[in-house]
Structures are given as structure tokens and as C-alpha cells.
Design a protein around this motif. Sequence first.
Motif: not given
Length: 473
Positions: A337-342, A344-354
Motif C-alpha cells: 500500500t502507499k506510504m501513509p501521511v503524518p 500533523t498539520s502540513g502532513g502530506r503524501f510524499a514518498p521518496n523516489a530514486f
Amino acid sequence: MSNGSKRRTFLKAAGVGLLGGLAGCTRGAEQKTPADSETSSSGESKTVSIPLKEYAKANIKWTKYDGDSINIGAVKHPWVDAIKPAVPVFEELTGINVKWNILPEQEFRTKRLTDVSTGAGKFDVIFMDQVVNQFRQSGWIQPLDPYFDSGELFDESWYQPNDLLGVCREAAHGAGRADMWTGMPITVEVLTTFYRKDLYKKHDLSIPKTFADLRANAKIIHENENGVVGGVARGQKGYGMNIYIQNAWIRAFGKKLWNTYPSDSALDSEPAIAAGKSYINLLQNYGPAGAASQTWSDALSTMQSGKAGHIFADANLFWDGLTDPEASSVSDSIGITKMPVPDTSGGRFAPNAFTWQISTSKNAKNSEAGFLFMLWATSTPTMNWMHVKNGAPFPVRESTWLNKDFKKQVRAKYAEVSLHSLKNAIGDPFDPKYPEWGQKYSEKLQTAIAGNQSVEKAFRSAAKQAEQIATTG
């Protein structure tokens, strides 16, 4: 419209902002080499993996360097395994002889540095990673734009560069730090979460959407399953290890690595420290003993042996190893599944990619022929063959991710989660000093994971070191 003006159009569409990342973790590809019959221009019957007619549609002078040879410098990598069986197609198409120089990763890095820094120019095509901006700034690698503009070596309408994922195009522009092509993308991976479906069913758990969900699920498994930890992730130092994951955590909490590069690191910001606490809390409370020394391969093997409820976040490419019955004792119970989101205020979906890219050095003897190889290797026909026919799991083209045969092969859920994550990925910008200050930062993070110093002290010290290194030389 000239090739040059067309190129500017797709560069604008690419957006040159961020992204890159690092992992050092890809899964092997099975060697399956179906062949099609093809007739050469001389009428001789040839056996090639991909029909040459797929490339004949391009307005490219494939035979311009007929008789030349190119040297490719590469690490031992599944991409090499996936493409090598198709290379005779390139040689038949162009008349260019391909010579491989494949080395273990650390040995390759040393050879690569020597080759470009001394002007030896042995490698016409070289693997490039997080040192791309160090090499670019030193003038050791060439921008590829003149080759795109040549009028003979590139056909935009055939190549369709905008089919390359945005995260990959940005990586191939100096990880978003250059307005010219520093290479062509060949593989991509993105952070996802892996979990045990059987344990989720047993404990009536829901797929985690937030970091709190993930933490709660890990706690239940950790406290109720004998011999099974809540989860695993990278704790080992190294700029390709723990910080590859931690950087994504920081961005998920709404912060970048730098407030202002190179003078003001954001590692000592409150969101970054909160991100550090969140990651370290998972490892210390629900991870295995010695979590601070866990590499990505340790995390993978622990999950494969059924001793972990999650891989909290790591490369989607683990999927192959986790679901392989010969490699994994829980192959039928792995969910992605996707990486979860914090929460907290300002939390966002932001998985790393290489993204790995292939580049050409300033002193290479046959850069033009090398560029033709780059185009061929990353073109749609070659990309589709590698992934649909030869088991590769890391397409850099969106059309390949959407290919029904590829989705059937890798399973629809893997393709769905991976493509969604790739389209939303935010990667590391790889400044020229990243390998140096990143290493120091990873060492501080490791000591915090081990409990030898507080998160606050570790991150503030890491920020200070990053600023000192980035502003020196």
C-alpha cells in the motif's frame, strides 16, 4: 517545428524542480528471451528479440556510427540483466558494437570517478546516481541537449519523452538542479509500505492511511505475535541507507532538507525533528533488536522469513522478492500500500523516489554512438520488451506501467500503488555535497535510532555539519 523547439516544449512540461533519491535495492529479473523473426536489409533472416521495424519508424540515423564500438560502465544491477539479451537488437540496428564493463557497486564508483576526473574517457555510457551534480558541476559529464538538437540522432514524435515519468525526467536533469539533460533514466523505484495480510485479517486491522494508523497496527502485531516484530526499516548509516527513508519522512511532515542551500539546513527544524521522532519511535518500539544496524537487505529478509508485520517504508521493488515463493515464506500473505501521511498539520503524501540514469562523460570517445544507445535503451519498444517479456519491474515510462500485460505480470495492486506513488513522489535534490553531508547526517541518525543520543541533539548536530560541508569548497 525543429527538434530543438520541440525539445524545449517537453522540457517545460517536465518541470525542473526536485526529485531523485537513492536506494541501492532492486530485485533480479528472470531471464526469458523470446525471439521474433526479422529480415535484414540484405534479405538475410535474423533472429532478434524485438522486431527492427519498431525502430525503423523513427526519423533517426541509426546507422550513422556503423562500425563503432561503445564501452558501457555499469554496476551489477538487474537493469543490466534485463537489457543485455536485447542488446543484439541494438547492434543489428546500428552496427555499433557494445562492450560491457560491469563491476560491483563500490568498485564501479571508484573506476567511474577515476575515468571522469582524469579525462581517461573510457566509458561512453556510464551509470549515474546521487553524484550527478557533483560530476556535472565539475564538468565531468556532458549535457545531452546538443544530441537532442542534432536533427539526426533524435525524433521526438517517435521517442515521446513526455511518456517518461516526471520524476524520472527531473532526475535526468541533475535531480532537478539542471535545465539540461544530464542523462537518460533507466530505472525508478518509490517508497511503499508492505504488510502481512494474514496478520491484518487475524487482528482485524485496516490498511494504514496515517502514521498513527501504521504505528497502532505495528503495536498490535508486536505485542500479540510471538517472534514477530511490528515492522522493519533501514537503520544503518549511509546516504543510501537510513536517510533514504528518513528524508521522505521529513518531506511528509511538510519540510524540505534545506531552508536555503547551502547556508541554512532544515534538519534542525521542528518538522524534521518530529519526523525523526516518528521514524525512530517505530524502530525502537516495534522494530527488531539492533534496528540501528539494519540495512535494506536485512529488512527484506526479516519480512521474507515471516518475522515482521511490516516493512514500514521501502522500495516498491521489494515486491518481487517478498512475493516469490522460493524466496519468501509468506509470499501469499504480502500486501502493498502507499506510504501513509503524518497526522500533523502540513502532513502530506510524499514518498521518496530514486532513478538511475545513464550519462556520457566529457572525454568519452564515442558519445554520439553512446547517445543512440541511450535512446534505444529507453525507447518504448525496448522498455516494453524488458518489462513485459523479460521480467523487469522498474519502467520509467508511464505507458509501460499502464500496459495490461505488464500489470498482469506484476499484479495489478503493485502497478496501481507504484504508479500512484511515482506520480506523487518528491525526491532528494542531490546537491553536489550531498554524498558528504548526507553521510554525516546518516551517522547522527543511526546514533539516535540506537538510543545513544536524543533526536534533537542528533538532528541539530547534523544540520550544523551539513551547513559546514555545503559551504566549504
